[in-house]
Design an enzyme around this catalytic site. Structure first.
Site, PDB file in Angstrom:
ATOM      1  N   CYS A  29       0.816  -1.238  -0.146  1.00 55.46           N
ATOM      2  CA  CYS A  29      -0.054   0.078   0.079  1.00 55.46           C
ATOM      3  C   CYS A  29       0.912   1.340   0.039  1.00 55.46           C
ATOM      4  CB  CYS A  29      -0.881  -0.139   1.111  1.00 55.46           C
ATOM      5  SG  CYS A  29      -1.983  -1.614   1.056  1.00 55.46           S
ATOM      6  N   ASN A  68     -10.100  -0.287   0.853  1.00 57.94           N
ATOM      7  CA  ASN A  68      -8.646  -0.095   0.744  1.00 57.94           C
ATOM      8  C   ASN A  68      -8.080  -1.093  -0.708  1.00 57.94           C
ATOM      9  OD1 ASN A  68      -5.746  -0.802   0.771  1.00 57.94           O
ATOM     10  ND2 ASN A  68      -5.675  -1.375   2.847  1.00 57.94           N
ATOM     11  N   HIS A  70      -3.075   7.080   2.274  1.00 59.08           N
ATOM     12  CA  HIS A  70      -3.650   5.695   1.764  1.00 59.08           C
ATOM     13  C   HIS A  70      -4.774   5.551   2.741  1.00 59.08           C
ATOM     14  CE1 HIS A  70      -4.043   1.443   1.062  1.00 59.08           C
ATOM     15  NE2 HIS A  70      -3.524   1.318   2.394  1.00 59.08           N
TER      16      HIS A  70
HETATM   17  N1  ACO Z   1     -16.998  -8.195  12.236  1.00 61.05           N
HETATM   18  C1  ACO Z   1     -17.333  -8.454  13.399  1.00 61.05           C
HETATM   19  N2  ACO Z   1     -16.248  -8.601  14.265  1.00 61.05           N
HETATM   20  C2  ACO Z   1     -14.918  -8.725  13.999  1.00 61.05           C
HETATM   21  C3  ACO Z   1     -14.743  -8.095  12.470  1.00 61.05           C
HETATM   22  C4  ACO Z   1     -15.712  -8.158  11.578  1.00 61.05           C
HETATM   23  N3  ACO Z   1     -15.518  -7.942  10.229  1.00 61.05           N
HETATM   24  N4  ACO Z   1     -13.264  -8.387  12.403  1.00 61.05           N
HETATM   25  C5  ACO Z   1     -12.661  -8.586  13.486  1.00 61.05           C
HETATM   26  N5  ACO Z   1     -13.726  -8.723  14.507  1.00 61.05           N
HETATM   27  C6  ACO Z   1     -13.663  -9.151  15.676  1.00 61.05           C
HETATM   28  C7  ACO Z   1     -12.423  -9.626  16.272  1.00 61.05           C
HETATM   29  O1  ACO Z   1     -12.500 -10.976  16.120  1.00 61.05           O
HETATM   30  C8  ACO Z   1     -12.387  -9.420  17.789  1.00 61.05           C
HETATM   31  O2  ACO Z   1     -13.263 -10.388  18.382  1.00 61.05           O
HETATM   32  P1  ACO Z   1     -12.770 -11.043  19.854  1.00 61.05           P
HETATM   33  O3  ACO Z   1     -12.495  -9.711  20.997  1.00 61.05           O
HETATM   34  O4  ACO Z   1     -13.913 -11.816  20.170  1.00 61.05           O
HETATM   35  O5  ACO Z   1     -11.385 -11.613  19.622  1.00 61.05           O
HETATM   36  C9  ACO Z   1     -12.875  -8.075  17.984  1.00 61.05           C
HETATM   37  O6  ACO Z   1     -13.690  -7.910  16.532  1.00 61.05           O
HETATM   38  C10 ACO Z   1     -11.940  -6.934  18.112  1.00 61.05           C
HETATM   39  O7  ACO Z   1     -10.756  -7.201  17.285  1.00 61.05           O
HETATM   40  P2  ACO Z   1      -9.578  -6.323  16.996  1.00 61.05           P
HETATM   41  O8  ACO Z   1      -8.525  -6.876  15.954  1.00 61.05           O
HETATM   42  O9  ACO Z   1      -9.052  -5.616  18.171  1.00 61.05           O
HETATM   43  O10 ACO Z   1     -10.585  -5.192  16.068  1.00 61.05           O
HETATM   44  P3  ACO Z   1     -10.029  -3.822  15.624  1.00 61.05           P
HETATM   45  O11 ACO Z   1     -10.870  -2.740  16.022  1.00 61.05           O
HETATM   46  O12 ACO Z   1      -8.621  -3.589  15.709  1.00 61.05           O
HETATM   47  O13 ACO Z   1     -10.400  -3.994  14.131  1.00 61.05           O
HETATM   48  C11 ACO Z   1      -9.161  -4.097  11.934  1.00 61.05           C
HETATM   49  C12 ACO Z   1      -9.723  -4.663  13.189  1.00 61.05           C
HETATM   50  C13 ACO Z   1     -10.326  -3.502  11.365  1.00 61.05           C
HETATM   51  C14 ACO Z   1      -8.684  -5.423  10.975  1.00 61.05           C
HETATM   52  C15 ACO Z   1      -8.201  -3.264  12.385  1.00 61.05           C
HETATM   53  O14 ACO Z   1      -7.313  -3.574  13.354  1.00 61.05           O
HETATM   54  C16 ACO Z   1      -7.683  -2.559  11.289  1.00 61.05           C
HETATM   55  O15 ACO Z   1      -8.080  -1.997  10.310  1.00 61.05           O
HETATM   56  N6  ACO Z   1      -6.045  -2.632  11.200  1.00 61.05           N
HETATM   57  C17 ACO Z   1      -5.486  -2.049  10.026  1.00 61.05           C
HETATM   58  C18 ACO Z   1      -5.547  -3.393   9.002  1.00 61.05           C
HETATM   59  C19 ACO Z   1      -4.756  -2.594   7.683  1.00 61.05           C
HETATM   60  O16 ACO Z   1      -4.926  -1.261   7.542  1.00 61.05           O
HETATM   61  N7  ACO Z   1      -4.226  -3.437   6.923  1.00 61.05           N
HETATM   62  C20 ACO Z   1      -3.844  -2.839   5.395  1.00 61.05           C
HETATM   63  C21 ACO Z   1      -2.645  -1.969   5.460  1.00 61.05           C
HETATM   64  S1  ACO Z   1      -2.115  -1.619   3.984  1.00 61.05           S
HETATM   65  C22 ACO Z   1      -1.349  -3.018   2.995  1.00 61.05           C
HETATM   66  O17 ACO Z   1      -0.061  -2.844   2.868  1.00 61.05           O
HETATM   67  C23 ACO Z   1      -2.174  -3.944   2.391  1.00 61.05           C
END
Ligand code: ACO
Length: 322
Positions: A112, A278, A248
């Site tokens: 990204c 994304n 991004h």
């Molecule tokens: N729907 C419902 N619940 C979900 C979902 C979903 N789609 N996804 C995760 N959860 C749950 C998890 O299982 C977890 O449940 P648990 O507490 O029972 O274990 C709970 O939600 C909280 O999980 P977290 O990982 O703490 O959730 P967070 O608020 O951090 O959101 C997310 C997760 C959206 C993935 C976030 O961490 C994020 O956006 N991170 C950055 C990812 C990113 O941008 N990646 C790409 C980078 S660019 C590249 O180079 C490709």
């Protein structure tokens, strides 16, 4: 003379996939996805679409606004993690189809952060006089890299392509500074292996994007402000001089936290993730295209990317209307 962006184009596939569609596939819902990411829908490439075919559409869009933009292009750089083939490069495939079969053409892989890397490399080649005019692109079919049973990654990504032309522009416009950076020790936080890949110590889930969402989140919240300040500093500027930030598009909460750290208003930040999700290396040129109506001559703009590698990129520009 400086070196700046003089034409912009973008393309997203026709098929819209709203969050509600995930409710039948995964244990998730629209409310969670919007609240935790800001994403409402994304575009999904048709089976026959590829990074190169979408790239060609982005160039055609650019030509609608700037019909002569490709005249004199002697370099094509395409940032992609989802190339049609290992070779020929996606850049070469695009060049062939847009009437530039004789340009130097190669792809860049920096996830990204790829578009900023492509822009930085093309800028260096133009600055040194090795090349005269560049078509710089980001194009991705991220939907094909996803594990559709993994709710923490499948909801985040979409497909699309963006293109810009980089060439000499009158002073004081154009690129003011470039920052490319990496922390390869964090590579395990976000990776996409090919069938034959072997990365020591890492689980191989097949050719599927794998991430530690929380780690990537923390990295992004730290790196967006630091890369933005670093690139502004290279131009002798500070955050008070920044008119518009084009980051991004990964997660609106990342951008809100980063802007809080920068003390920079979200009203001056390009946001397209609600409609495209994304799109990896395509997200910055797509967001730039959607921001054109907000930009004025002389505005200081920073394009900032972050992603797998771990890698980051920031480019500061003094904008001139196209
Ligand atoms: N729907 C419902 N619940 C979900 C979902 C979903 N789609 N996804 C995760 N959860 C749950 C998890 O299982 C977890 O449940 P648990 O507490 O029972 O274990 C709970 O939600 C909280 O999980 P977290 O990982 O703490 O959730 P967070 O608020 O951090 O959101 C997310 C997760 C959206 C993935 C976030 O961490 C994020 O956006 N991170 C950055 C990812 C990113 O941008 N990646 C790409 C980078 S660019 C590249 O180079 C490709």
């Amino acid at each position: 003379m400086g070196i700046g962006i003089t034409a912009v184009g973008g393309y997203v596939p026709e098929r819209v996939m709203p969050n509600a569609e995930f409710e039948a596939l995964l244990e998730t819902n629209d409310e969670w996805i919007v609240a935790r990411t800001g994403i409402r829908e994304r575009r999904i490439a048709a089976p026959e679409e590829t990074a190169s075919s979408m790239g060609v559409q982005a160039v055609r869009d650019l030509l609608k606004r700037s019909p002569k933009a490709l005249e004199g292009v002697d370099l094509i750089v395409c940032a992609t993690s989802t190339a049609d083939a290992t070779f020929p490069s996606t850049a070469a495939l695009i060049g062939l189809q847009v009437g530039l079969p004789s340009s130097a053409a190669f792809d860049i892989s920096a996830a990204c952060a790829g578009f900023g890397h492509a822009l930085g490399v093309a800028y260096g080649l133009l600055l040194s006089g090795v090349h005269q005019k560049a078509l710089v692109m980001g194009s991705e079919t991220m939907s094909r890299t996803l594990d559709w049973t993994d709710r923490s990654t499948a909801i985040l990504f979409g497909d699309g392509a963006g293109a810009v032309v980089l060439e000499r522009v009158p002073d004081p416009y154009g690129i003011l500074g470039v920052t490319l950076g990496g922390d390869s020790s964090g590579g395990h936080s976000l990776y996409l292996m090919n069938d034959a890949d072997v990365l020591p110590g890492l689980e191989h889930p097949g050719p599927k994007l794998t991430q530690n969402g929380r780690e990537v989140f923390k990295f992004a919240v730290r790196i967006v402000p630091s890369a933005t300040l670093e690139v502004l500093g290279k131009a002798g500027l500070g955050i008070e001089n920044l008119d518009f930030l084009i980051p991004h598009q990964a997660n609106v909460r990342i951008l809100e936290s980063a802007c809080e750290r920068l003390n920079f208003p979200m009203s001056k930040v390009a946001l397209t993730l609600d409609k495209y999700g994304n799109t990896s290396a395509a997200s910055i040129p797509l967001a730039l295209k959607d921001s054109l109506e907000h930009l004025k001559d002389g505005d200081v703009v920073v394009l900032v990317g972050f992603g797998g590698g771990l890698a980051w990129s920031a480019v500061a520009l003094r904008w001139k209307m196209l």
